[in-house]
Write a protein that holds these residues in place. Structure first.
Motif, PDB file in Angstrom:
ATOM      1  N   GLY A 191      -6.847   3.675   9.487  1.00 25.79           N
ATOM      2  CA  GLY A 191      -6.779   4.849   8.627  1.00 25.79           C
ATOM      3  C   GLY A 191      -7.930   4.838   7.646  1.00 25.79           C
ATOM      4  O   GLY A 191      -8.648   3.833   7.534  1.00 25.79           O
ATOM      5  N   LYS A 192      -8.085   5.937   6.898  1.00 30.85           N
ATOM      6  CA  LYS A 192      -9.122   5.941   5.865  1.00 30.85           C
ATOM      7  C   LYS A 192      -8.797   4.916   4.775  1.00 30.85           C
ATOM      8  O   LYS A 192      -9.665   4.518   4.006  1.00 30.85           O
ATOM      9  N   SER A 193      -7.544   4.496   4.707  1.00 31.50           N
ATOM     10  CA  SER A 193      -7.141   3.434   3.772  1.00 31.50           C
ATOM     11  C   SER A 193      -7.603   2.076   4.251  1.00 31.50           C
ATOM     12  O   SER A 193      -7.464   1.091   3.523  1.00 31.50           O
ATOM     13  N   ARG A 194      -8.117   2.008   5.483  1.00 33.46           N
ATOM     14  CA  ARG A 194      -8.497   0.770   6.171  1.00 33.46           C
ATOM     15  C   ARG A 194      -7.283  -0.037   6.635  1.00 33.46           C
ATOM     16  O   ARG A 194      -7.428  -1.153   7.139  1.00 33.46           O
ATOM     17  N   LEU A 195      -6.073   0.520   6.432  1.00 33.62           N
ATOM     18  CA  LEU A 195      -4.891  -0.135   6.999  1.00 33.62           C
ATOM     19  C   LEU A 195      -4.744   0.298   8.443  1.00 33.62           C
ATOM     20  O   LEU A 195      -5.250   1.361   8.848  1.00 33.62           O
ATOM     21  N   LEU A 196      -4.019  -0.505   9.234  1.00 33.45           N
ATOM     22  CA  LEU A 196      -3.663  -0.076  10.578  1.00 33.45           C
ATOM     23  C   LEU A 196      -2.597   1.003  10.449  1.00 33.45           C
ATOM     24  O   LEU A 196      -1.603   0.814   9.745  1.00 33.45           O
ATOM     25  N   CYS A 229      -4.126   8.782   0.221  1.00 36.13           N
ATOM     26  CA  CYS A 229      -4.258   7.397  -0.259  1.00 36.13           C
ATOM     27  C   CYS A 229      -5.343   7.268  -1.324  1.00 36.13           C
ATOM     28  O   CYS A 229      -5.251   6.410  -2.206  1.00 36.13           O
ATOM     29  N   PHE A 230      -6.365   8.138  -1.288  1.00 36.64           N
ATOM     30  CA  PHE A 230      -7.444   8.063  -2.299  1.00 36.64           C
ATOM     31  C   PHE A 230      -6.837   8.304  -3.689  1.00 36.64           C
ATOM     32  O   PHE A 230      -7.102   7.578  -4.638  1.00 36.64           O
ATOM     33  N   ALA A 231      -6.019   9.368  -3.756  1.00 34.49           N
ATOM     34  CA  ALA A 231      -5.448   9.753  -5.051  1.00 34.49           C
ATOM     35  C   ALA A 231      -4.432   8.723  -5.540  1.00 34.49           C
ATOM     36  O   ALA A 231      -4.285   8.517  -6.747  1.00 34.49           O
ATOM     37  N   CYS A 272      -4.370   5.406  -5.049  1.00 34.12           N
ATOM     38  CA  CYS A 272      -4.860   4.044  -5.310  1.00 34.12           C
ATOM     39  C   CYS A 272      -5.132   3.834  -6.808  1.00 34.12           C
ATOM     40  O   CYS A 272      -5.995   4.505  -7.382  1.00 34.12           O
ATOM     41  N   PRO A 273      -4.438   2.896  -7.453  1.00 37.32           N
ATOM     42  CA  PRO A 273      -4.631   2.701  -8.898  1.00 37.32           C
ATOM     43  C   PRO A 273      -5.999   2.115  -9.248  1.00 37.32           C
ATOM     44  O   PRO A 273      -6.451   2.238 -10.384  1.00 37.32           O
ATOM     45  N   GLY A 274      -6.661   1.500  -8.260  1.00 34.03           N
ATOM     46  CA  GLY A 274      -7.950   0.868  -8.536  1.00 34.03           C
ATOM     47  C   GLY A 274      -9.129   1.747  -8.172  1.00 34.03           C
ATOM     48  O   GLY A 274     -10.277   1.320  -8.290  1.00 34.03           O
ATOM     49  N   LYS A 275      -8.848   2.981  -7.726  1.00 34.48           N
ATOM     50  CA  LYS A 275      -9.904   3.892  -7.243  1.00 34.48           C
ATOM     51  C   LYS A 275     -10.797   3.176  -6.221  1.00 34.48           C
ATOM     52  O   LYS A 275     -12.028   3.314  -6.218  1.00 34.48           O
ATOM     53  N   ALA A 276     -10.140   2.403  -5.367  1.00 32.73           N
ATOM     54  CA  ALA A 276     -10.879   1.615  -4.368  1.00 32.73           C
ATOM     55  C   ALA A 276     -11.138   2.403  -3.089  1.00 32.73           C
ATOM     56  O   ALA A 276     -11.988   2.019  -2.293  1.00 32.73           O
ATOM     57  N   LEU A 277     -10.399   3.499  -2.901  1.00 31.66           N
ATOM     58  CA  LEU A 277     -10.510   4.255  -1.649  1.00 31.66           C
ATOM     59  C   LEU A 277     -11.233   5.578  -1.866  1.00 31.66           C
ATOM     60  O   LEU A 277     -10.967   6.289  -2.837  1.00 31.66           O
ATOM     61  N   SER A 290       1.116  -1.598  -3.241  1.00 35.08           N
ATOM     62  CA  SER A 290       1.363  -1.056  -1.897  1.00 35.08           C
ATOM     63  C   SER A 290       1.165   0.452  -1.887  1.00 35.08           C
ATOM     64  O   SER A 290       1.698   1.136  -1.022  1.00 35.08           O
ATOM     65  N   GLU A 291       0.429   0.970  -2.890  1.00 32.30           N
ATOM     66  CA  GLU A 291       0.340   2.428  -3.026  1.00 32.30           C
ATOM     67  C   GLU A 291      -0.318   3.087  -1.814  1.00 32.30           C
ATOM     68  O   GLU A 291       0.022   4.203  -1.446  1.00 32.30           O
ATOM     69  N   CYS A 292      -1.279   2.379  -1.172  1.00 29.87           N
ATOM     70  CA  CYS A 292      -1.919   2.978   0.002  1.00 29.87           C
ATOM     71  C   CYS A 292      -0.928   3.068   1.165  1.00 29.87           C
ATOM     72  O   CYS A 292      -1.020   3.975   2.003  1.00 29.87           O
ATOM     73  N   MET A 293       0.035   2.156   1.203  1.00 29.05           N
ATOM     74  CA  MET A 293       1.070   2.212   2.245  1.00 29.05           C
ATOM     75  C   MET A 293       2.065   3.321   1.941  1.00 29.05           C
ATOM     76  O   MET A 293       2.451   4.094   2.817  1.00 29.05           O
ATOM     77  N   LEU A 294       2.491   3.395   0.670  1.00 31.93           N
ATOM     78  CA  LEU A 294       3.537   4.347   0.294  1.00 31.93           C
ATOM     79  C   LEU A 294       3.080   5.799   0.397  1.00 31.93           C
ATOM     80  O   LEU A 294       3.853   6.678   0.772  1.00 31.93           O
ATOM     81  N   SER A 295       1.819   6.045   0.053  1.00 32.00           N
ATOM     82  CA  SER A 295       1.344   7.434  -0.028  1.00 32.00           C
ATOM     83  C   SER A 295       1.011   8.034   1.338  1.00 32.00           C
ATOM     84  O   SER A 295       0.887   9.252   1.468  1.00 32.00           O
ATOM     85  N   CYS A 296       0.874   7.213   2.349  1.00 33.31           N
ATOM     86  CA  CYS A 296       0.368   7.698   3.642  1.00 33.31           C
ATOM     87  C   CYS A 296       1.423   8.494   4.399  1.00 33.31           C
ATOM     88  O   CYS A 296       2.513   7.973   4.678  1.00 33.31           O
ATOM     89  N   PRO A 297       1.126   9.751   4.750  1.00 34.36           N
ATOM     90  CA  PRO A 297       2.130  10.558   5.447  1.00 34.36           C
ATOM     91  C   PRO A 297       2.333  10.166   6.915  1.00 34.36           C
ATOM     92  O   PRO A 297       3.332  10.555   7.517  1.00 34.36           O
ATOM     93  N   ALA A 298       1.405   9.401   7.474  1.00 30.66           N
ATOM     94  CA  ALA A 298       1.532   9.049   8.899  1.00 30.66           C
ATOM     95  C   ALA A 298       2.819   8.257   9.123  1.00 30.66           C
ATOM     96  O   ALA A 298       3.188   7.417   8.305  1.00 30.66           O
ATOM     97  N   GLY A 299       3.469   8.557  10.230  1.00 30.94           N
ATOM     98  CA  GLY A 299       4.688   7.816  10.580  1.00 30.94           C
ATOM     99  C   GLY A 299       5.919   8.301   9.860  1.00 30.94           C
ATOM    100  O   GLY A 299       7.021   7.831  10.122  1.00 30.94           O
ATOM    101  N   LYS A 300       5.745   9.253   8.908  1.00 30.62           N
ATOM    102  CA  LYS A 300       6.915   9.832   8.260  1.00 30.62           C
ATOM    103  C   LYS A 300       7.326  11.038   9.095  1.00 30.62           C
ATOM    104  O   LYS A 300       6.512  11.583   9.834  1.00 30.62           O
ATOM    105  N   SER A 301       8.528  11.468   8.981  1.00 35.21           N
ATOM    106  CA  SER A 301       9.058  12.540   9.821  1.00 35.21           C
ATOM    107  C   SER A 301       8.246  13.845   9.652  1.00 35.21           C
ATOM    108  O   SER A 301       7.884  14.178   8.530  1.00 35.21           O
ATOM    109  N   PRO A 302       7.928  14.640  10.673  1.00 39.53           N
ATOM    110  CA  PRO A 302       8.243  14.355  12.062  1.00 39.53           C
ATOM    111  C   PRO A 302       7.274  13.315  12.635  1.00 39.53           C
ATOM    112  O   PRO A 302       6.079  13.335  12.325  1.00 39.53           O
TER     113      PRO A 302
END
Ligand code: B12
Ligand code: SF4
Ligand code: SF4
Length: 249
Positions: free
Chosen positions: A143-148, A190-192, A194-199, A226-238
């Motif tokens: 992802g643009k977050s660099r997470l899988l 995830c950009f918005a 991220c508390p560290g403005k790292a993305l 874990s903000e980049c994980m929590l904010s990502c809409p991928a994998g959320k319904s649908p």
């Protein structure tokens, strides 16, 4: 030691029976363009395959506070480490070699963590990047977050891997269309967050991310943000459907 042959389906069924939410296989030739020190053969000279397992992060558990988040990440590290070890043991029973690539449970030396060279030293200690291996094994995309990001869990999984000399059938990688569906070009959630403005559109600034999570290691026992994980809409319904790993949907 057994003389029987072990096939990909048996390895995957075994991994799921031990608790893996995701399991995929990459052949070593998929790493031929990687820097030499990040190739599976660096860990096992006769490596043929890399088996990657993923366990889901429960979003509601990492949300309430940083201690619960850190403890959840530690729990999952222990869990995927054990699954990877069980796979290693299965391979060993069949006469194959296996290098298990787990993740850390405890804290690292704080001096190393605050060293200006930390970002160069720390990833190398693991040999291979499990995120990259997961992409090669068809579990998801970067992802643009660099997470899988996986079709089923989005960014919310943790990963371990096993490098082996067993010649196993590799899984197909996700297509570009699936990648665009999972991480749409217009999304910047995830950009918005991220508390560290790292993305940003330029990628991730690892040093900025580490500045946020480094103190968490002392305070909560693990990298808790874990903000980049929590904010990502991928994998959320649908849920986005994929041609791979359908059996675990
Ligand atoms: C080191 C590390 C960190 C460092 C980051 C340093 C870094 N550069 O990777 C720090 C401490 C900052 C960090 C932070 C986090 N991490 Co971390 N981390 C790792 C670790 C141990 C190694 C990663 C690694 O090898 N990096 C090497 C660098 C060089 O790779 P890179 O920067 O991504 O890419 C380079 C090249 O590969 C190339 N490149 C770029 N794109 C592509 C694409 C392709 C296809 C190719 C071939 C090459 C390529 O260019 C880059 C420049 O050199 C892995 C576990 C593991 N063994 O893999 C976990 C891991 C990546 N972390 C994880 C997590 C969850 C986190 C955090 C959320 C913290 C937390 N609460 O746990 C944050 C998230 C940050 C983020 N948005 O990605 C998970 C990710 C799970 C997932 N869904 O993807 C992993 C896999 C651990 C696990 N047990 O699951 N992490
Ligand atoms: S872990 Fe936190 S600081 Fe690091 S990239 Fe994700 S949201 Fe940003
Ligand atoms: S939040 Fe949006 S941009 Fe970031 S990784 Fe997830 S889908 Fe991609």
């Amino acid at each position: 030691m057994s003389t029987q042959l072990l096939n990909s389906e048996e390895v995957k069924r075994f991994a799921r029976s031990k608790g893996a939410d995701l399991v995929g296989i990459a052949s070593v030739d998929r790493f031929s363009d990687y820097p030499e020190e990040r190739q599976p053969q660096k860990l096992l000279p006769n490596a043929r395959s890399v088996i990657v397992v993923g366990v889901r992060v429960l979003a509601d558990t990492i949300k309430p506070n940083l201690l619960l988040s850190a403890l959840h990440h530690i729990t999952l590290n222990i869990y995927h480490n054990q699954i990877a070890y069980e796979i290693g043991r299965l391979l060993d029973d069949y006469g194959h070699r296996a290098v298990v690539v787990p993740h850390r449970i405890g804290n690292l030396d704080p001096d190393l963590r605050s060293s200006p060279n930390y970002m160069e030293i720390y990833p190398k200690l693991f040999g291979i990047s499990t995120r990259h291996a997961a992409v090669e094994a068809g579990l998801g995309i970067f992802g643009k977050s660099r997470l899988l990001l996986s079709p089923r869990f989005g960014s919310r999984q943790r990963l371990a891997a096993v490098v082996t000399d067993a010649d196993l059938l590799a899984d197909p990688k996700l297509t570009q269309a699936e990648a665009d569906q999972l991480c749409p070009p217009h999304c910047t959630a995830c950009f918005a967050a991220c508390p560290g403005k790292a993305l940003s559109a330029d990628g991730i600034d690892w040093k900025k991310c580490n500045e946020i999570i480094r103190p968490h290691n002392g305070q909560y026992g693990y990298s808790a943000c874990s903000e980049c994980m929590l904010s990502c809409p991928a994998g959320k319904s649908p849920r986005v459907q994929s041609t791979t790993n359908m059996e675990s949907f």
